[in-house]
Design a protein around this motif. Structure first.
Motif: not given
Length: 199
Positions: A124-144
């Motif tokens: 959840x934290x990484x998804x939020x950061x990735x959407x907001x603009x953090x290019x290093x954020x990598x949200x890992x869900x079941x698929x990834x």
């Protein structure tokens, strides 16, 4: 002081993490998957997070909720939802309307948690950061997670084990550096490829 051979260091890491897939194997899987992506998949992956931020901005303008908080709401309600339903649920919450599957207490809780500086949960934290603009954020869900760990290793709650989530994000950063692209772009592109859809 002489460093241990990479293979020995890797095996030590694997033992500490309880048999988790070695980093170099994760990186190889990511590189192979990205290579297998079509030009359209790569284009979609490169624009997915910027487009997600634009979608959040549209919800912000319609509901009067700040852009930053809308992104957080989207992240909080994202688990186990398609992107279409993710946006719809987030918008209903921002309008103060009932959302499918969420009671009034939970709906209010989502808005309140979206105003807290630190969200709970790595994905959840990484998804939020990735959407907001953090290019290093990598949200890992079941698929990834399944992609980098392998289907046989992706057991229930595997990503919650100590060090596993961090190892998955590290693999994305190493592979992205090799490819010369942003980690979040690699995650979005390979996620869309293994899932078969960017929607």
């Amino acid at each position: 002081m002489a460093r241990e051979p990479f293979a020995i260091r890797t095996m030590d890491i694997v033992k500490r993490l309880g048999g988790v897939t070695p980093l170099h194997v994760m990186v190889r899987r990511l590189l192979e998957t990205y290579t297998a992506c079509t030009p359209l998949e790569r284009e979609d992956g490169a624009t997915w997070y910027p487009n997600a931020k634009l979608a959040a901005r549209r919800i912000s303008r319609r509901t009067g909720i700040s852009h930053r908080r809308v992104v957080r709401v989207i992240a909080v309600v994202s688990p186990r939802q398609s992107w279409k339903h993710n946006l719809r649920t987030a918008e209903l919450i921002c309008y103060g309307m009932p959302a499918p599957g969420l009671g009034e207490f939970m709906r209010r809780g989502v808005l309140e948690s979206a105003g807290i500086k630190a969200l709970s949960g790595n994905k959840t934290t990484d998804f939020d950061l990735a959407i907001w603009g953090d290019t290093n954020a990598t949200p890992i869900d079941t698929w990834s997670g399944t992609l980098v760990l392998g289907r046989s290793n992706m057991r229930a709650r595997m990503l919650e084990r100590v060090g596993v989530y961090e190892r998955c994000t590290q693999a994305h950063r190493v592979a992205a550096s090799t490819l010369g692209i942003q980690p979040r772009t690699l995650q979005a592109t390979t996620w869309g490829h293994v899932r078969g859809s960017f929607t």
